[in-house]
Design a protein around this motif. Structure first.
Motif, PDB file in Angstrom:
ATOM      1  N   ASN A  25      87.563 -21.149  80.928  1.00  0.00           N
ATOM      2  CA  ASN A  25      87.799 -22.536  81.281  1.00  0.00           C
ATOM      3  C   ASN A  25      87.131 -23.670  80.754  1.00  0.00           C
ATOM      4  O   ASN A  25      87.615 -24.845  80.593  1.00  0.00           O
ATOM      5  CB  ASN A  25      87.072 -22.565  82.897  1.00  0.00           C
ATOM      6  N   PHE A  26      86.254 -23.243  79.788  1.00  0.00           N
ATOM      7  CA  PHE A  26      85.539 -24.437  79.008  1.00  0.00           C
ATOM      8  C   PHE A  26      86.483 -24.737  77.841  1.00  0.00           C
ATOM      9  O   PHE A  26      87.173 -24.015  77.169  1.00  0.00           O
ATOM     10  CB  PHE A  26      84.298 -23.765  78.364  1.00  0.00           C
ATOM     11  N   GLU A  27      86.590 -26.124  77.659  1.00  0.00           N
ATOM     12  CA  GLU A  27      87.308 -26.687  76.569  1.00  0.00           C
ATOM     13  C   GLU A  27      86.759 -26.251  75.289  1.00  0.00           C
ATOM     14  O   GLU A  27      87.573 -25.754  74.174  1.00  0.00           O
ATOM     15  CB  GLU A  27      87.720 -28.151  76.545  1.00  0.00           C
ATOM     16  N   THR A  28      85.390 -26.279  74.909  1.00  0.00           N
ATOM     17  CA  THR A  28      84.936 -25.996  73.805  1.00  0.00           C
ATOM     18  C   THR A  28      83.430 -25.113  74.170  1.00  0.00           C
ATOM     19  O   THR A  28      83.047 -25.265  75.275  1.00  0.00           O
ATOM     20  CB  THR A  28      84.321 -27.037  72.766  1.00  0.00           C
ATOM     21  N   ILE A  29      83.313 -24.157  73.371  1.00  0.00           N
ATOM     22  CA  ILE A  29      81.970 -23.331  73.437  1.00  0.00           C
ATOM     23  C   ILE A  29      81.336 -23.333  71.936  1.00  0.00           C
ATOM     24  O   ILE A  29      81.949 -23.089  71.032  1.00  0.00           O
ATOM     25  CB  ILE A  29      82.509 -21.881  73.734  1.00  0.00           C
ATOM     26  N   ARG A  30      79.907 -23.774  72.199  1.00  0.00           N
ATOM     27  CA  ARG A  30      79.441 -23.956  70.962  1.00  0.00           C
ATOM     28  C   ARG A  30      77.908 -22.974  71.036  1.00  0.00           C
ATOM     29  O   ARG A  30      77.357 -22.903  72.117  1.00  0.00           O
ATOM     30  CB  ARG A  30      78.739 -25.394  70.899  1.00  0.00           C
ATOM     31  N   TYR A  31      77.601 -22.065  69.871  1.00  0.00           N
ATOM     32  CA  TYR A  31      76.629 -21.563  69.863  1.00  0.00           C
ATOM     33  C   TYR A  31      75.568 -22.120  68.857  1.00  0.00           C
ATOM     34  O   TYR A  31      76.128 -22.361  67.656  1.00  0.00           O
ATOM     35  CB  TYR A  31      76.841 -20.118  69.447  1.00  0.00           C
ATOM     36  N   ASP A  32      74.469 -22.518  69.065  1.00  0.00           N
ATOM     37  CA  ASP A  32      73.382 -23.071  68.189  1.00  0.00           C
ATOM     38  C   ASP A  32      72.565 -21.955  67.838  1.00  0.00           C
ATOM     39  O   ASP A  32      71.878 -21.353  68.838  1.00  0.00           O
ATOM     40  CB  ASP A  32      72.670 -24.153  68.475  1.00  0.00           C
ATOM     41  N   TYR A  33      71.893 -21.688  66.543  1.00  0.00           N
ATOM     42  CA  TYR A  33      71.127 -20.689  66.031  1.00  0.00           C
ATOM     43  C   TYR A  33      70.003 -21.248  65.990  1.00  0.00           C
ATOM     44  O   TYR A  33      69.602 -22.520  65.540  1.00  0.00           O
ATOM     45  CB  TYR A  33      71.532 -20.031  64.782  1.00  0.00           C
ATOM     46  N   TYR A  34      68.951 -20.445  66.350  1.00  0.00           N
ATOM     47  CA  TYR A  34      67.275 -20.904  66.355  1.00  0.00           C
ATOM     48  C   TYR A  34      66.617 -19.731  65.751  1.00  0.00           C
ATOM     49  O   TYR A  34      67.081 -18.537  66.174  1.00  0.00           O
ATOM     50  CB  TYR A  34      66.691 -21.216  67.597  1.00  0.00           C
ATOM     51  N   ARG A  35      65.621 -19.896  65.137  1.00  0.00           N
ATOM     52  CA  ARG A  35      64.602 -18.873  64.651  1.00  0.00           C
ATOM     53  C   ARG A  35      63.713 -18.204  65.588  1.00  0.00           C
ATOM     54  O   ARG A  35      63.172 -17.145  65.165  1.00  0.00           O
ATOM     55  CB  ARG A  35      63.934 -19.337  63.242  1.00  0.00           C
ATOM     56  N   ASP A  36      63.697 -18.586  66.756  1.00  0.00           N
ATOM     57  CA  ASP A  36      62.449 -18.012  67.574  1.00  0.00           C
ATOM     58  C   ASP A  36      63.005 -18.398  68.968  1.00  0.00           C
ATOM     59  O   ASP A  36      63.416 -19.363  69.338  1.00  0.00           O
ATOM     60  CB  ASP A  36      61.096 -18.684  67.128  1.00  0.00           C
ATOM     61  N   ASN A  37      62.633 -17.433  69.750  1.00  0.00           N
ATOM     62  CA  ASN A  37      63.208 -17.536  71.188  1.00  0.00           C
ATOM     63  C   ASN A  37      62.349 -18.550  72.186  1.00  0.00           C
ATOM     64  O   ASN A  37      62.692 -19.337  72.869  1.00  0.00           O
ATOM     65  CB  ASN A  37      62.898 -16.107  71.815  1.00  0.00           C
ATOM     66  N   THR A  38      61.002 -18.851  71.534  1.00  0.00           N
ATOM     67  CA  THR A  38      60.426 -19.942  72.290  1.00  0.00           C
ATOM     68  C   THR A  38      61.103 -21.050  71.804  1.00  0.00           C
ATOM     69  O   THR A  38      61.233 -21.991  72.697  1.00  0.00           O
ATOM     70  CB  THR A  38      58.970 -19.916  71.417  1.00  0.00           C
ATOM     71  N   ILE A  39      61.414 -21.418  70.642  1.00  0.00           N
ATOM     72  CA  ILE A  39      62.239 -22.508  70.294  1.00  0.00           C
ATOM     73  C   ILE A  39      63.481 -22.543  71.337  1.00  0.00           C
ATOM     74  O   ILE A  39      64.090 -23.797  71.701  1.00  0.00           O
ATOM     75  CB  ILE A  39      62.630 -22.686  68.832  1.00  0.00           C
ATOM     76  N   ILE A  40      63.958 -21.443  71.388  1.00  0.00           N
ATOM     77  CA  ILE A  40      65.455 -21.616  72.296  1.00  0.00           C
ATOM     78  C   ILE A  40      64.889 -22.192  73.629  1.00  0.00           C
ATOM     79  O   ILE A  40      65.919 -22.780  74.135  1.00  0.00           O
ATOM     80  CB  ILE A  40      66.196 -20.257  72.324  1.00  0.00           C
ATOM     81  N   PHE A  41      64.009 -21.555  74.064  1.00  0.00           N
ATOM     82  CA  PHE A  41      63.759 -21.946  75.307  1.00  0.00           C
ATOM     83  C   PHE A  41      63.267 -23.427  75.512  1.00  0.00           C
ATOM     84  O   PHE A  41      63.584 -24.210  76.346  1.00  0.00           O
ATOM     85  CB  PHE A  41      62.406 -21.162  76.003  1.00  0.00           C
ATOM     86  N   GLU A  42      62.531 -23.934  74.555  1.00  0.00           N
ATOM     87  CA  GLU A  42      62.330 -25.376  74.306  1.00  0.00           C
ATOM     88  C   GLU A  42      63.677 -26.393  74.313  1.00  0.00           C
ATOM     89  O   GLU A  42      63.952 -27.195  75.008  1.00  0.00           O
ATOM     90  CB  GLU A  42      61.585 -25.885  73.210  1.00  0.00           C
ATOM     91  N   ALA A  43      64.498 -25.692  73.606  1.00  0.00           N
ATOM     92  CA  ALA A  43      65.903 -26.417  73.613  1.00  0.00           C
ATOM     93  C   ALA A  43      66.583 -26.419  74.830  1.00  0.00           C
ATOM     94  O   ALA A  43      67.087 -27.228  75.182  1.00  0.00           O
ATOM     95  CB  ALA A  43      66.671 -25.690  72.394  1.00  0.00           C
ATOM     96  N   PHE A  44      66.538 -25.305  75.574  1.00  0.00           N
ATOM     97  CA  PHE A  44      67.209 -25.278  76.960  1.00  0.00           C
ATOM     98  C   PHE A  44      66.375 -26.398  77.827  1.00  0.00           C
ATOM     99  O   PHE A  44      67.042 -27.041  78.557  1.00  0.00           O
ATOM    100  CB  PHE A  44      66.901 -23.876  77.347  1.00  0.00           C
ATOM    101  N   LYS A  45      65.145 -26.357  77.688  1.00  0.00           N
ATOM    102  CA  LYS A  45      64.386 -27.186  78.489  1.00  0.00           C
ATOM    103  C   LYS A  45      64.609 -28.797  78.522  1.00  0.00           C
ATOM    104  O   LYS A  45      64.561 -29.567  79.041  1.00  0.00           O
ATOM    105  CB  LYS A  45      62.794 -27.024  78.639  1.00  0.00           C
TER     106      LYS A  45
END
Length: 615
Positions: free
Chosen positions: A256-276
């Motif tokens: 259903n999404f018009e676009t799907i994007r995956y952003d890459y991060y070096r660390d899971n902690t940074i991924i969580f910060e990006a989400f927050k």
């Protein structure tokens, strides 16, 4: 079952006129022709059953979604071992069949309109849909199917050769028909796993090196195309509005999404910060500790801008654990593996690092009817008795359970049990180090690709020091980790095997002797054991559900008592957090709880979130 995740047979007694005469002579049983095929029994759904209750056919086709993922990538070609493929590439190419997440193992025609097979399942034929098209509007042909099978089996990732080892050949037998001939009639799931074959464009690949890393995606047939690429940093896919399969009954309400994007991060902690911070939209949570405390004080949780869900499912619990590479001499003796396993204090870790969130894994097929419990049944003993002396004696005398502590962190009792095990294997403590008769120290490295795993490894390292065993922890980037694991260049890793409710040919790739030396395979442990090979072949040849369950339980016992891995933990729920801008079906499929392709952007919620409104 599958190549890391199904009433109604139309014209069941009709003769398949496209079959060669020799095949008709060899298969005197009736020929089934239908839109779907089940591993055991009959498919649940008819040819067009109407809306599925885990999809929303009225979901709007709009909006964008952003995911965060770990590591990097350097390839848009996921079918070869070379390079690290980008996330999400599976949405570019369709398969012959769609597999229902509401059934243990049932396939319905996708690129294939009909499926034909004899009662003994010694071959299968697929008739392709006339509307099945590549993104450039050209038809998907039998030549494409034959090419895909041949190239993936000969030059693709080793998984394909393992799964399709019993398929002799693929051949075009009509304008829209492909026949797959099998080595014998013992491998009953072959018609279904051939339905999982991704179909690639033969004309597009002509003159190209299939084994070469490429940043040019092959011509696709799926719901999305690559829209933009920032190599190693991000990749964006755009929905194909004219996608040929959008109106098939099992696709109404998906993609259903018009676009799907995956952003890459070096660390899971940074991924969580990006989400927050709102830089990513949806987060599948894999840390019990983070789930229990990481979101607690977030204002966006308190005011409803971030939602969380614990979604129960009926999938088997995967075996996740510290995995020994038995290609290494130090790990060939079971006593050594058992002694090291005693130093993993799950109860202390679960209490102190995960707030009691997890359960201890005790089976390779946990949390379902395939799991071995108690002592072997009479039916299991008929399988296991001929292997007595070739498999661990405990298989016959005890239920396997991993060691248990009081959770205090005091492992004196575990040390007391481990030392005689190591002594029997030829190791003794000399000058504070566990040493063999040749003066070799018992030392090894655990290879990780995520710094978050260090929290699990460090307590084991500290406990092993009490035995005079040195464990080095090395965390490397995604590319190096894949390169080393593909070539089995490691002592220990953390790995997992996700099983289906219908295990089959993939078991060869997991545990089979032939897979142990094939680069990039899934036999991480390096198992080369004729008894295990025999059990795997019995599972593949199981004629009915009852025998499949019995044979799988027998294999489960043998794998567990060999102590090839130190079992870690599991949760019977899928955990997801997301910014409150999405709609999702009220019911989830029992075997696919986090099907993000069934979600959609809710425009009213999205506008409210953009304005900063609270729930």
């Amino acid at each position: 079952m599958a190549i890391g995740r199904r009433k109604v047979l139309a014209g069941g007694a009709a003769l398949w006129v496209g079959a060669p005469a020799i095949l008709r002579a060899q298969t005197s049983s009736k020929i089934h022709v239908g839109h779907g095929i089940a591993m055991h029994g009959e498919p649940k759904y008819g040819a067009d059953p109407g809306p599925l209750d885990f999809l929303n056919p009225a979901a709007p086709k709009t909006g964008a979604v952003k995911f965060g993922t770990l590591g990097t990538y350097d390839s848009l070609h996921p079918f070869t071992l070379k390079g690290v493929p980008a996330a999400g590439l599976g949405s570019l190419w369709e398969t012959l069949c769609w597999h229902s997440p509401e059934e243990a193992f049932t396939a319905y025609g996708l690129i294939a309109e009909t499926i034909e097979w004899p009662e003994d399942r010694s071959w299968v034929a697929f008739t392709l849909r006339a509307q099945a098209k590549w993104h450039d509007g050209t038809a998907i042909t039998p030549e494409d199917v034959v090419f895909s099978f041949d190239i993936l089996k000969s030059k693709g990732r080793p998984t394909y050769a393992a799964y399709y080892a019993d398929v002799i050949k693929a051949e075009k037998t009509g304008d829209a028909k492909v026949l797959f001939t099998f080595r014998n009639d013992k491998n009953r799931e072959l018609p279904l796993i051939l339905g999982q074959l991704p179909i690639l464009p033969s004309t597009w690949w002509k003159g190209k090196d299939f084994e070469k890393v490429s940043l040019e995606p092959a011509l696709g047939s799926g719901p999305y195309k690559v829209d933009s690429v920032d190599v190693g940093r991000s990749i964006t896919y755009r929905r194909v509005p004219t996608w040929w399969a959008r109106d098939l009954w099992f696709n109404r309400g998906r993609n259903n999404f018009e676009t799907i994007r995956y952003d890459y991060y070096r660390d899971n902690t940074i991924i969580f910060e990006a989400f927050k911070g709102g830089d990513t939209d949806i987060r599948r949570e894999n840390s019990g500790r983070n789930w229990m405390i990481g979101y607690k004080d977030l204002p966006a949780i308190a005011d409803g801008r971030i939602q969380r869900a614990e979604i129960a499912h009926e999938n088997p619990a995967p075996m996740q654990g510290f995995v020994f590479n038995t290609r290494r001499d130090i790990f060939k003796h079971r006593n050594v593996r058992e002694a090291i396993g005693l130093m993993y204090d799950f109860e202390w870790q679960n209490k102190n690092l995960s707030y009691g969130f997890y359960q201890r894994t005790r089976s390779y097929f946990g949390n379902c009817e395939l799991e071995a419990k108690g002592l072997p049944s009479p039916e299991e003993l008929k399988i296991l008795e001929p292997l007595r002396g070739k498999i661990p004696d405990e298989v016959f005398t005890a239920e396997y359970n991993p060691p248990k502590t009081d959770g205090s962190g005091n492992i004196r009792e575990q040390v007391r049990k481990a030392i005689p095990l190591l002594k029997e294997a030829g190791w003794e403590i000399k000058d504070g180090k566990m040493t063999d008769k040749n003066g070799r120290k018992l030392a090894f490295e655990i290879l990780l690709n995520d710094a978050a795993f260090e929290k699990m490894a460090l307590p084991v390292k500290q406990n092993l020091e009490r035995l005079g065993i040195d464990m080095t922890i090395r965390t490397v980037d995604t590319s190096q980790y894949q390169r080393r694991t593909d070539n089995y260049d490691f002592d220990m890793v953390i790995d997992l095997w996700a099983e289906s409710l219908s295990p089959g040919n993939e078991q060869r790739d997991f545990w089979g002797s032939k897979a142990a030396d094939i680069p990039g395979g899934r036999n991480t442990i390096g198992i080369k054991d004729p008894a295990i090979d025999q059990l795997v072949e019995l599972i593949i040849a199981a004629p009915d559900r009852e025998s499949l369950v019995t044979r799988t339980r027998a294999l489960d016992r043998v794998l567990s008592w060999h102590m090839f891995a130190i079992p870690q933990f599991y949760s019977g729920k899928a955990l997801v957090a997301y910014w409150n801008r999405f709609g999702r079906p009220s019911k989830t499929a029992k075997y696919e709880p986090l099907a993000f392709d069934t979600w959609w952007v809710d425009e009213a919620k999205d506008r409210a979130l953009t304005r900063g409104e609270k729930k």
